[in-house]
Design a protein around this motif. Structure first.
Motif, PDB file in Angstrom:
ATOM      1  N   ARG A 306     -14.847  11.148   3.861  1.00 26.09           N
ATOM      2  CA  ARG A 306     -16.277  11.053   4.188  1.00 26.09           C
ATOM      3  C   ARG A 306     -16.527   9.929   5.182  1.00 26.09           C
ATOM      4  O   ARG A 306     -17.283  10.094   6.160  1.00 26.09           O
ATOM      5  N   LEU A 307     -15.907   8.795   4.962  1.00 27.60           N
ATOM      6  CA  LEU A 307     -16.087   7.661   5.866  1.00 27.60           C
ATOM      7  C   LEU A 307     -15.507   7.949   7.245  1.00 27.60           C
ATOM      8  O   LEU A 307     -16.130   7.630   8.274  1.00 27.60           O
ATOM      9  N   ILE A 308     -14.316   8.539   7.300  1.00 24.75           N
ATOM     10  CA  ILE A 308     -13.720   8.863   8.595  1.00 24.75           C
ATOM     11  C   ILE A 308     -14.577   9.881   9.334  1.00 24.75           C
ATOM     12  O   ILE A 308     -14.798   9.777  10.549  1.00 24.75           O
ATOM     13  N   HIS A 309     -15.081  10.876   8.595  1.00 22.90           N
ATOM     14  CA  HIS A 309     -15.969  11.868   9.191  1.00 22.90           C
ATOM     15  C   HIS A 309     -17.202  11.177   9.791  1.00 22.90           C
ATOM     16  O   HIS A 309     -17.611  11.470  10.928  1.00 22.90           O
ATOM     17  N   GLY A 310     -17.773  10.262   9.050  1.00 21.35           N
ATOM     18  CA  GLY A 310     -18.929   9.527   9.543  1.00 21.35           C
ATOM     19  C   GLY A 310     -18.605   8.683  10.764  1.00 21.35           C
ATOM     20  O   GLY A 310     -19.402   8.606  11.711  1.00 21.35           O
ATOM     21  N   TYR A 311     -17.433   8.051  10.749  1.00 20.43           N
ATOM     22  CA  TYR A 311     -17.026   7.238  11.905  1.00 20.43           C
ATOM     23  C   TYR A 311     -16.893   8.116  13.141  1.00 20.43           C
ATOM     24  O   TYR A 311     -17.391   7.779  14.226  1.00 20.43           O
ATOM     25  N   TYR A 312     -16.233   9.260  13.001  1.00 24.26           N
ATOM     26  CA  TYR A 312     -16.066  10.172  14.133  1.00 24.26           C
ATOM     27  C   TYR A 312     -17.419  10.639  14.667  1.00 24.26           C
ATOM     28  O   TYR A 312     -17.633  10.713  15.882  1.00 24.26           O
ATOM     29  N   ALA A 313     -18.325  10.998  13.755  1.00 22.69           N
ATOM     30  CA  ALA A 313     -19.650  11.446  14.175  1.00 22.69           C
ATOM     31  C   ALA A 313     -20.385  10.348  14.945  1.00 22.69           C
ATOM     32  O   ALA A 313     -21.037  10.610  15.963  1.00 22.69           O
ATOM     33  N   ALA A 314     -20.267   9.117  14.467  1.00 19.62           N
ATOM     34  CA  ALA A 314     -20.925   7.990  15.129  1.00 19.62           C
ATOM     35  C   ALA A 314     -20.316   7.724  16.502  1.00 19.62           C
ATOM     36  O   ALA A 314     -21.031   7.354  17.448  1.00 19.62           O
ATOM     37  N   VAL A 315     -19.006   7.908  16.643  1.00 20.34           N
ATOM     38  CA  VAL A 315     -18.356   7.753  17.947  1.00 20.34           C
ATOM     39  C   VAL A 315     -18.906   8.788  18.935  1.00 20.34           C
ATOM     40  O   VAL A 315     -19.264   8.468  20.080  1.00 20.34           O
ATOM     41  N   SER A 316     -18.975  10.045  18.494  1.00 21.83           N
ATOM     42  CA  SER A 316     -19.464  11.101  19.383  1.00 21.83           C
ATOM     43  C   SER A 316     -20.937  10.908  19.721  1.00 21.83           C
ATOM     44  O   SER A 316     -21.383  11.217  20.837  1.00 21.83           O
ATOM     45  N   TYR A 317     -21.705  10.393  18.780  1.00 22.12           N
ATOM     46  CA  TYR A 317     -23.117  10.086  19.029  1.00 22.12           C
ATOM     47  C   TYR A 317     -23.247   9.020  20.113  1.00 22.12           C
ATOM     48  O   TYR A 317     -24.025   9.176  21.076  1.00 22.12           O
ATOM     49  N   THR A 318     -22.476   7.953  20.006  1.00 24.43           N
ATOM     50  CA  THR A 318     -22.520   6.906  21.021  1.00 24.43           C
ATOM     51  C   THR A 318     -22.007   7.424  22.360  1.00 24.43           C
ATOM     52  O   THR A 318     -22.541   7.072  23.421  1.00 24.43           O
ATOM     53  N   ASP A 319     -20.973   8.247  22.319  1.00 28.04           N
ATOM     54  CA  ASP A 319     -20.458   8.833  23.556  1.00 28.04           C
ATOM     55  C   ASP A 319     -21.572   9.565  24.310  1.00 28.04           C
ATOM     56  O   ASP A 319     -21.674   9.472  25.542  1.00 28.04           O
ATOM     57  N   HIS A 346     -13.925  -4.862  19.345  1.00 29.21           N
ATOM     58  CA  HIS A 346     -12.660  -5.048  18.636  1.00 29.21           C
ATOM     59  C   HIS A 346     -12.280  -3.708  18.036  1.00 29.21           C
ATOM     60  O   HIS A 346     -13.054  -2.740  18.107  1.00 29.21           O
ATOM     61  N   GLY A 347     -11.096  -3.629  17.463  1.00 26.83           N
ATOM     62  CA  GLY A 347     -10.684  -2.397  16.810  1.00 26.83           C
ATOM     63  C   GLY A 347     -11.338  -2.241  15.453  1.00 26.83           C
ATOM     64  O   GLY A 347     -12.234  -3.015  15.075  1.00 26.83           O
ATOM     65  N   TRP A 348     -10.863  -1.240  14.694  1.00 22.10           N
ATOM     66  CA  TRP A 348     -11.467  -0.991  13.383  1.00 22.10           C
ATOM     67  C   TRP A 348     -10.508  -0.166  12.533  1.00 22.10           C
ATOM     68  O   TRP A 348      -9.926   0.811  13.007  1.00 22.10           O
ATOM     69  N   TYR A 349     -10.311  -0.576  11.298  1.00 21.44           N
ATOM     70  CA  TYR A 349      -9.486   0.185  10.355  1.00 21.44           C
ATOM     71  C   TYR A 349     -10.310   1.308   9.738  1.00 21.44           C
ATOM     72  O   TYR A 349     -11.399   1.070   9.221  1.00 21.44           O
ATOM     73  N   VAL A 350      -9.777   2.523   9.779  1.00 28.07           N
ATOM     74  CA  VAL A 350     -10.394   3.643   9.063  1.00 28.07           C
ATOM     75  C   VAL A 350      -9.419   4.131   7.988  1.00 28.07           C
ATOM     76  O   VAL A 350      -9.055   5.289   7.922  1.00 28.07           O
ATOM     77  N   GLY A 351      -9.004   3.199   7.141  1.00 29.34           N
ATOM     78  CA  GLY A 351      -8.055   3.519   6.088  1.00 29.34           C
ATOM     79  C   GLY A 351      -6.610   3.289   6.484  1.00 29.34           C
ATOM     80  O   GLY A 351      -5.701   3.523   5.669  1.00 29.34           O
ATOM     81  N   ASP A 352      -6.348   2.813   7.704  1.00 27.60           N
ATOM     82  CA  ASP A 352      -4.985   2.503   8.128  1.00 27.60           C
ATOM     83  C   ASP A 352      -4.398   1.437   7.200  1.00 27.60           C
ATOM     84  O   ASP A 352      -5.016   0.391   6.977  1.00 27.60           O
ATOM     85  N   TYR A 353      -3.204   1.703   6.673  1.00 28.93           N
ATOM     86  CA  TYR A 353      -2.545   0.796   5.726  1.00 28.93           C
ATOM     87  C   TYR A 353      -3.405   0.564   4.473  1.00 28.93           C
ATOM     88  O   TYR A 353      -3.208  -0.409   3.741  1.00 28.93           O
ATOM     89  N   GLY A 354      -4.367   1.443   4.246  1.00 25.97           N
ATOM     90  CA  GLY A 354      -5.269   1.276   3.115  1.00 25.97           C
ATOM     91  C   GLY A 354      -6.401   0.309   3.379  1.00 25.97           C
ATOM     92  O   GLY A 354      -7.190   0.009   2.477  1.00 25.97           O
ATOM     93  N   ASP A 355      -6.525  -0.176   4.635  1.00 26.06           N
ATOM     94  CA  ASP A 355      -7.530  -1.186   4.974  1.00 26.06           C
ATOM     95  C   ASP A 355      -8.746  -0.569   5.650  1.00 26.06           C
ATOM     96  O   ASP A 355      -8.711   0.559   6.155  1.00 26.06           O
ATOM     97  N   TRP A 356      -9.824  -1.369   5.709  1.00 25.33           N
ATOM     98  CA  TRP A 356     -11.069  -0.983   6.354  1.00 25.33           C
ATOM     99  C   TRP A 356     -11.622  -2.173   7.130  1.00 25.33           C
ATOM    100  O   TRP A 356     -11.275  -3.323   6.862  1.00 25.33           O
ATOM    101  N   CYS A 357     -12.468  -1.882   8.085  1.00 28.11           N
ATOM    102  CA  CYS A 357     -13.132  -2.889   8.919  1.00 28.11           C
ATOM    103  C   CYS A 357     -12.164  -3.509   9.923  1.00 28.11           C
ATOM    104  O   CYS A 357     -11.383  -2.805  10.521  1.00 28.11           O
ATOM    105  N   LYS A 358     -12.194  -4.823  10.105  1.00 27.58           N
ATOM    106  CA  LYS A 358     -11.360  -5.465  11.135  1.00 27.58           C
ATOM    107  C   LYS A 358     -10.751  -6.736  10.541  1.00 27.58           C
ATOM    108  O   LYS A 358      -9.886  -6.654   9.682  1.00 27.58           O
ATOM    109  N   HIS A 359     -11.117  -7.907  11.038  1.00 28.71           N
ATOM    110  CA  HIS A 359     -10.810  -9.197  10.417  1.00 28.71           C
ATOM    111  C   HIS A 359      -9.314  -9.437  10.186  1.00 28.71           C
ATOM    112  O   HIS A 359      -8.914  -9.967   9.143  1.00 28.71           O
TER     113      HIS A 359
END
Length: 509
Positions: A306-319, A346-359
């Protein structure tokens, strides 16, 4: 003064406006190597043909875009911007948090100079007299204006803008909301969540226009500004900052409909072996949303998708909003006289390595999309040259014929813009402060070379070395192993340590 510290020839902007791209490219090559000096506060040149600048900042945008090889992402407008100029495949931010990253980019200084490490510290509170990027353009006769999130704080660097967007493009209180389909909670005290958010981490806005949300409304206003600039007697420096795909991942339904959630791939959740435990992301603001579980190490598959889907949608919206700005330049006849630079802070984790956000100091958090398009740049190129955000300031100076201020700690990218195949700098570097249990505050300094990412963690007080990490992308492209202690890598460490020490001096690498 080095070749990247002088203005281009006074006739440069006029020539690039009137000549074919091939000849204009030749002119920039000549200008880069012309032995000329000028003061940073020189008087503006009297030329109506001086190049405009449109700077597009996007919050939390990772280089997961079709033009970067992510064919599952719908990003046609950023893709066409990339085709019109040069795409940097290995660009890096200085700090993987929005406020500090922007302070570094807009001042041209590395974080140990700005002393901005978080999103709470305004640049001017630490460097009240620094000549910022918009201020430099203002001093050189440009109309300077911003919309949306450029600095983290709207009030930071207020004196550098000559025009308030509200004057030419007033906001509409009926448009530009954060949530449009979800009743927002009142902010209340929570026993365990200090900064409980008003609404959920995602929202499918359904059948609403783009301007129902903030970024769409700001894009609409930016178009009005571009239209007014077409009849203005000054060149412009316009900075437009889009918030999405920052949390919450909210967008009109048509952008959600571009993706099939069942087809979304969950990234591998394996953590970096033998990494320092305090080097990982702590999920940042994600756990402040009421629909996100807090006491878990890994989100379940359904929530992750759900979160990845939302991130993708937000990317396409900004595009889509980016496309509106490019269209406005073309329709007003200003596209061929405007430098465009787009970057994600900056970049952003979308579950990569189990992580989220940046930092973090790792590749996912520090690698960013960065695209330059200008009349004097050949179209449809990519470069693997290493680049950093501190390089944007001097690059824009050279592209518009201005002196590069002496305080800038990056290097102009104009040599790479004229020859995308040439080698860039030896390393790009990023930093992040964390707390090491039993020790206190430690500063991680990370350098990215063509092959390695090397990180030193040192105590903020005293500089004592605590830990090192080494990732070898040649043998481990997914960056899952810390090989710093392995015998076969010991011969590489002295050179990497020297580069790391050099990066902390503020001297260009």
């Amino acid at each position: 003064m080095s070749s990247d510290r002088h203005p281009t020839l006074s006739w440069f902007a006029k020539a690039t406006h009137r000549t074919p791209r091939l000849l204009a490219l030749l002119l920039i090559c000549v200008a880069i190597h012309w032995p000329q000096h000028a003061a940073a506060d020189e008087k503006p040149a009297d030329s109506p043909q001086r190049l405009n600048v449109l700077m597009i900042a996007v919050d939390d945008l990772r280089p997961e875009l079709a033009c970067y090889g992510a064919t599952h992402i719908h990003s046609p407008n950023i893709d066409r911007l990339a085709r019109s100029g040069i795409q940097f495949n290995h660009a890096y931010c200085q700090v993987a948090v929005c406020g500090a990253s922007r302070a570094s980019l807009l001042s041209g200084c590395r974080p140990e100079t700005t002393d901005c490490w978080d999103f709470k510290t305004p640049l001017r509170s630490k460097m009240p007299d620094v000549l910022t990027l918009p201020q430099h353009f203002k001093n050189n006769g440009y109309e300077t204006c911003f919309l949306g999130k450029v600095y983290h704080s709207r009030n930071d660097d207020a004196s550098s803008w000559t025009l308030k967007a509200e004057r030419w493009a007033p906001s509409d209180p009926k448009k530009g909301k954060g949530y449009v389909a979800t009743p927002m909670n009142k902010r209340v005290q929570h026993p365990t969540i200090k900064n409980l958010k008003h609404g959920p981490a995602t929202e499918n806005g359904g059948d609403v226009p783009d301007d129902a949300y903030t970024d769409g409304h700001n894009a609409q206003r930016a178009v009005k500004l571009i239209e007014r600039f077409a009849d203005h007697d000054k060149p412009f420096f316009l900075a437009v900052g889009f918030v999405k795909p920052h949390l919450p991942f909210n967008a009109p339904g048509k952008y959600w409909d571009l993706y099939d959630r069942d087809q979304i791939q969950i990234p591998p959740r394996v953590d970096i072996v033998d990494s320092v435990p305090y080097g990982r992301s702590t999920w940042g603001e994600l756990k402040n949303y009421p629909d996100i579980p807090r006491n878990v190490d890994t989100l379940d598959d359904e929530t992750t998708k759900r979160l990845i889907h939302g991130y993708y949608a937000a990317v396409s919206y900004t595009d889509a909003q980016v496309g509106k700005l490019i269209d406005a330049l073309e329709q007003t006849g200003q596209r061929d006289n405007t430098v465009i630079v787009l970057w994600g802070d900056h970049g952003w984790y979308v579950g990569d390595y189990g992580d989220w956000c940046k930092h973090t100091n790792y590749e996912v958090a520090t690698r960013v999309p960065m695209i330059f398009s200008a009349p004097q740049i050949s179209a449809d190129h990519q470069t693997n040259a290493l680049a950093e955000f501190v390089d944007i300031y001097p690059t824009l100076c050279q592209l518009t014929g201005m002196a590069v201020p002496e305080h800038c700690q990056g290097e102009s990218l104009t040599p790479v813009l004229s020859d995308p195949n040439r080698n860039g700098k030896a390393a790009a570097f990023s930093q992040y402060r964390r707390n090491k249990p039993g020790v206190g505050s430690v500063l991680g300094t990370s350098i990215r070379t063509e092959r390695f990412r090397y990180t030193e963690w040192r105590r903020v007080k005293g500089g004592q070395l605590e830990d090192i990490e080494l990732i070898d992308f040649q043998t481990d492209p997914e960056a899952t192993r810390n090989v710093a202690a392995q015998p076969q890598y010991q011969s590489f460490l002295p050179t990497l340590q020297k580069l790391c020490a050099q990066s902390k001096t503020g001297v260009p690498l």
